[in-house]
Design an enzyme around this catalytic site. Structure first.
Site, PDB file in Angstrom:
ATOM      1  N   ASP A 133       0.852  -1.195   0.000  1.00 16.62           N
ATOM      2  CA  ASP A 133       0.000   0.000   0.000  1.00 16.62           C
ATOM      3  C   ASP A 133       0.883   1.239   0.000  1.00 16.62           C
ATOM      4  O   ASP A 133       1.738   1.392   0.878  1.00 16.62           O
ATOM      5  CB  ASP A 133      -0.933   0.000   1.213  1.00 16.62           C
ATOM      6  CG  ASP A 133      -2.105   0.956   1.015  1.00 16.62           C
ATOM      7  OD1 ASP A 133      -2.451   1.242  -0.155  1.00 16.62           O
ATOM      8  OD2 ASP A 133      -2.673   1.419   2.014  1.00 16.62           O
ATOM      9  N   HIS A 140      -4.312  13.735   1.269  1.00 14.69           N
ATOM     10  CA  HIS A 140      -4.514  12.849   2.412  1.00 14.69           C
ATOM     11  C   HIS A 140      -3.291  12.888   3.329  1.00 14.69           C
ATOM     12  O   HIS A 140      -3.427  12.979   4.557  1.00 14.69           O
ATOM     13  CB  HIS A 140      -4.767  11.422   1.918  1.00 14.69           C
ATOM     14  CG  HIS A 140      -4.781  10.380   3.000  1.00 14.69           C
ATOM     15  ND1 HIS A 140      -5.848  10.224   3.872  1.00 14.69           N
ATOM     16  CD2 HIS A 140      -3.857   9.447   3.359  1.00 14.69           C
ATOM     17  CE1 HIS A 140      -5.574   9.224   4.708  1.00 14.69           C
ATOM     18  NE2 HIS A 140      -4.386   8.742   4.431  1.00 14.69           N
ATOM     19  N   ARG A 149       1.056  15.159  13.388  1.00 10.86           N
ATOM     20  CA  ARG A 149       2.218  16.039  13.566  1.00 10.86           C
ATOM     21  C   ARG A 149       1.854  17.429  13.071  1.00 10.86           C
ATOM     22  O   ARG A 149       2.236  17.841  11.970  1.00 10.86           O
ATOM     23  CB  ARG A 149       3.424  15.528  12.741  1.00 10.86           C
ATOM     24  CG  ARG A 149       3.964  14.162  13.136  1.00 10.86           C
ATOM     25  CD  ARG A 149       5.078  13.722  12.183  1.00 10.86           C
ATOM     26  NE  ARG A 149       4.592  13.680  10.809  1.00 10.86           N
ATOM     27  CZ  ARG A 149       3.956  12.642  10.269  1.00 10.86           C
ATOM     28  NH1 ARG A 149       3.758  11.551  10.978  1.00 10.86           N
ATOM     29  NH2 ARG A 149       3.535  12.694   9.027  1.00 10.86           N
ATOM     30  N   GLU A 208      -9.318   3.983  -2.000  1.00  5.69           N
ATOM     31  CA  GLU A 208      -8.104   3.808  -2.786  1.00  5.69           C
ATOM     32  C   GLU A 208      -8.441   3.082  -4.088  1.00  5.69           C
ATOM     33  O   GLU A 208      -9.512   2.513  -4.232  1.00  5.69           O
ATOM     34  CB  GLU A 208      -7.072   2.952  -2.007  1.00  5.69           C
ATOM     35  CG  GLU A 208      -6.782   3.470  -0.614  1.00  5.69           C
ATOM     36  CD  GLU A 208      -5.515   2.883  -0.006  1.00  5.69           C
ATOM     37  OE1 GLU A 208      -4.709   2.307  -0.755  1.00  5.69           O
ATOM     38  OE2 GLU A 208      -5.357   3.016   1.223  1.00  5.69           O
ATOM     39  N   GLN A 247      -3.880   2.050  15.143  1.00  7.72           N
ATOM     40  CA  GLN A 247      -2.826   2.645  14.308  1.00  7.72           C
ATOM     41  C   GLN A 247      -2.028   3.704  15.078  1.00  7.72           C
ATOM     42  O   GLN A 247      -0.797   3.751  15.004  1.00  7.72           O
ATOM     43  CB  GLN A 247      -3.462   3.266  13.058  1.00  7.72           C
ATOM     44  CG  GLN A 247      -2.465   3.850  12.058  1.00  7.72           C
ATOM     45  CD  GLN A 247      -3.164   4.433  10.824  1.00  7.72           C
ATOM     46  OE1 GLN A 247      -4.382   4.459  10.729  1.00  7.72           O
ATOM     47  NE2 GLN A 247      -2.371   4.907   9.876  1.00  7.72           N
ATOM     48  N   TYR A 251       2.005   2.737  15.184  1.00  7.70           N
ATOM     49  CA  TYR A 251       2.595   3.053  13.868  1.00  7.70           C
ATOM     50  C   TYR A 251       4.051   3.499  13.932  1.00  7.70           C
ATOM     51  O   TYR A 251       4.758   3.429  12.931  1.00  7.70           O
ATOM     52  CB  TYR A 251       1.744   4.082  13.121  1.00  7.70           C
ATOM     53  CG  TYR A 251       2.032   5.534  13.427  1.00  7.70           C
ATOM     54  CD1 TYR A 251       1.537   6.141  14.567  1.00  7.70           C
ATOM     55  CD2 TYR A 251       2.795   6.303  12.547  1.00  7.70           C
ATOM     56  CE1 TYR A 251       1.789   7.467  14.833  1.00  7.70           C
ATOM     57  CE2 TYR A 251       3.055   7.646  12.804  1.00  7.70           C
ATOM     58  CZ  TYR A 251       2.544   8.220  13.948  1.00  7.70           C
ATOM     59  OH  TYR A 251       2.806   9.540  14.207  1.00  7.70           O
TER      60      TYR A 251
HETATM   61 MN    MN Z   1      -4.105   2.910   2.860  1.00  2.00          MN
END
Ligand code: MN
Length: 430
Positions: A133, A140, A149, A208, A247, A251
Site C-alpha cells: 500500500d 490525504h 504532527r 483507494e 494505528q 505506527y
Molecule cells: Mn491505505
C-alpha cells in the site's frame, strides 16, 4: 505499447446483450475480467457485459489464437497465469470477445455461456502473493500528517520517494464479504498511560484504487519506468480498512501493522489497461518549488494518470430499514496521486524486488484537496472532533456495527462510453 483507442472504444458500438446498452459500468466498451462461479460450478474467468457474466473458457472454442489460448488459460480459480503473459493476449481476448458480443449472428452460440450477474458469486481474481500500500494521495498525507504532527505534516522525504509499506495479502476479500471489527491495543488516552485493549472504537475506511501487476520481473532485474505500464494488468477499487486507535499506538517506528491487517476489500472486476485507454490523462504538474523526480522515476507523464472519479457511500442499518438511498460521504478524482502508477512500479522494483503476477499495489487514500473529497472518516471528522450528520438524523464519527461502506469508481469522457469498476462494498460486523 502506446495507449491508443480503436474500434473497441467506439461509443456507437452496441452489443446484442440488451442490458449492456448505456450500462453505467459494463457496456461492451469495458469488458473487465474477473473470477466467477454460478451454482455449483468451479470458479473461472469471466467478463462483465451489462447485467451478465460471460464464461470465458465456455466460449474459447469460438475464438482463434491467441485469444482462444487466453480464454482457455482463464479456466482457473485465479487469473495469475492469464495476466502473466503480458498485455498482448489480454488485448487479443478483448478484441475477440468484442467481436462476438457485437455480432448478432454469434448470439445463438454465445448466449448459453452468459449468466445473470445477480446469480453469480464473484471471487478474489488473483492469488495475491504480495500487497503493497502506497501513500500517493498528497492531500490525504497533508491532512493525516496535520493530525499526527501539526507542525510537520509532510515529512521531508514525501516529494522525493514514493512512500509505502508491505501489507497483508491473506486478509484481502472480494466485495460483499463482511468485515469483522478488530480488537487490539489502543493508544492511551493520556500520554505516558497504559494502552486500552478491546474492539476498535475508531474504525475507518480508506478510498483507494488497486493497481494489479500482470507480467512480473526477475529478482535483481528492475522494471524501468518507461516499461512499467506493460506490467499493469488493470485496476479495481480498494478499501483499506483502518482501525485508527490501534494505528495511533503502533505506527511508530515501523508503520501500520494490526491497524490494517484484519481486512482489505477489493471490487471483483479487473478493468484492463486497454479499456482505460480513452481515459488516460496528464499527471498533474508538480507545484512550483517541488523537487523533480530522480532520473529512474522520470517518464512521459502526458497520459500517465487515470481520469477516474471515485465515490464513497454509507448506509446504516436504520437507513436500510427505512429504504433510504446510500449517503455519499465523498467524491474525488484518481488524479490526486502525487506519483504515477508507472513510478510506483519502477520504484518498487528499483532495488531488484521481483513483482509477480497478481501483486496488488494500493494507491493510498485519494483525497481531492477540496471539501467533500475526503477519502477517510478521520479526515471528514478531523480526527473524530466533528460529527457527520446523516439525512435521517443519525450521526457518525467512525463506523458502527451494521454500517455498510460502498465505493464506486467510473470514467467518463465526451465522445466515449462511460465505464465503471462495479461496487466495492462491505458491512461491519461486531
Ligand atoms: Mn491505505
Amino acid at each position: 505499447m502506446t495507449q491508443t483507442t480503436d474500434h473497441t472504444h467506439d461509443a456507437n458500438a452496441t452489443s446484442w446483450v440488451e442490458s449492456a446498452s448505456g450500462h453505467a459500468d459494463f457496456p461492451v466498451q469495458n469488458l473487465p475480467i474477473g473470477v466467477f462461479s454460478h451454482g455449483e460450478s468451479a470458479p473461472r474467468g469471466g467478463m462483465a457485459i451489462g447485467d451478465m457474466v460471460l464464461d470465458l473458457p465456455g466460449i474459447a472454442m469460438m475464438l482463434e489464437d491467441p485469444a482462444e489460448d487466453a480464454a482457455l488459460t482463464a479456466n482457473a480459480p485465479v487469473l495469475n497465469a492469464l495476466f502473466a503473459g503480458g498485455r498482448a493476449p489480454i488485448k487479443a481476448l478483448r478484441e475477440a470477445v468484442f467481436a462476438l458480443l457485437t455480432d448478432e449472428s454469434k448470439r445463438t452460440g454465445v448466449e448459453p455461456h452468459l449468466y445473470p450477474a445477480a446469480e453469480c458469486t464473484m471471487h478474489v481474481p488473483f492469488l495475491i502473493h504480495d500487497y503493497t500500500d502506497f501513500y500517493t494521495g498528497i492531500h490525504h498525507a497533508v491532512n493525516i500528517g496535520s493530525l499526527f504532527r501539526p507542525d510537520n505534516p509532510l515529512l521531508p522525504n514525501y516529494k522525493h520517494v514514493p512512500i509505502g509499506y508491505h501489507g497483508r495479502s491473506s486478509s484481502i476479500r472480494v466485495s460483499g464479504t463482511d468485515v469483522k471489527r478488530p480488537a487490539g491495543q489502543q493508544k492511551p488516552v493520556e500520554d505516558g498511560g497504559n494502552p486500552e485493549f478491546g474492539p476498535s472504537k475508531r474504525l475507518d475506511y480508506e478510498l483507494e484504487m488497486a493497481i494489479w501487476i500482470g507480467q512480473g520481473n526477475d529478482l535483481g532485474d528492475p522494471i524501468p519506468v518507461g516499461e512499467a505500464e506493460e506490467h499493469i494488468a488493470g485496476i479495481s477499487i480498494l478499501n483499506d480498512w483502518s482501525a485508527r486507535d490501534i494505528q495511533a499506538w503502533e505506527y511508530q517506528p515501523l508503520g501500520p501493522f494490526l491497524a490494517k491487517n484484519f481486512a482489505s476489500t477489493i471490487s471483483p472486476w479487473i478493468v484492463t489497461m486497454d479499456a482505460l485507454a480513452p481515459f488516460r490523462t496528464a499527471q498533474p504538474v508538480r507545484a512550483e518549488g517541488d523537487p523533480q523526480p530522480l532520473p529512474y522515476l522520470q517518464h512521459d507523464t502526458s497520459a500517465a494518470a487515470f481520469g477516474i472519479t471515485m465515490e464513497v457511500l454509507l448506509t446504516t442499518p436504520k437507513m436500510r430499514a427505512e429504504g433510504a438511498e446510500p449517503f455519499r460521504l465523498s467524491k474525488g478524482p484518481m488524479t490526486a496521486m502525487y506519483w504515477t502508477a508507472a513510478q510506483l512500479i519502477a520504484h518498487h522494483s528499483v532495488g531488484g524486488c521481483n513483482m509477480q503476477p497478481g501483486d496488488l499495489l494500493g494507491t493510498g487514500t485519494l483525497t481531492s484537496g477540496e471539501e467533500g473529497g475526503e477519502g477517510s472518516l478521520i479526515e471528514l471528522t478531523e480526527g473524530g472532533k466533528k460529527t457527520i450528520n446523516l439525512p435521517n438524523g443519525e450521526e457518525r464519527k467512525f463506523l458502527e456495527d451494521g454500517d455498510e461502506i460502498i465505493m464506486r469508481a467510473y470514467a467518463e469522457k465526451d465522445g466515449f462510453a462511460r465505464i465503471g469498476m462495479g461496487d466495492c462494498r462491505a458491512t461491519i460486523t461486531g
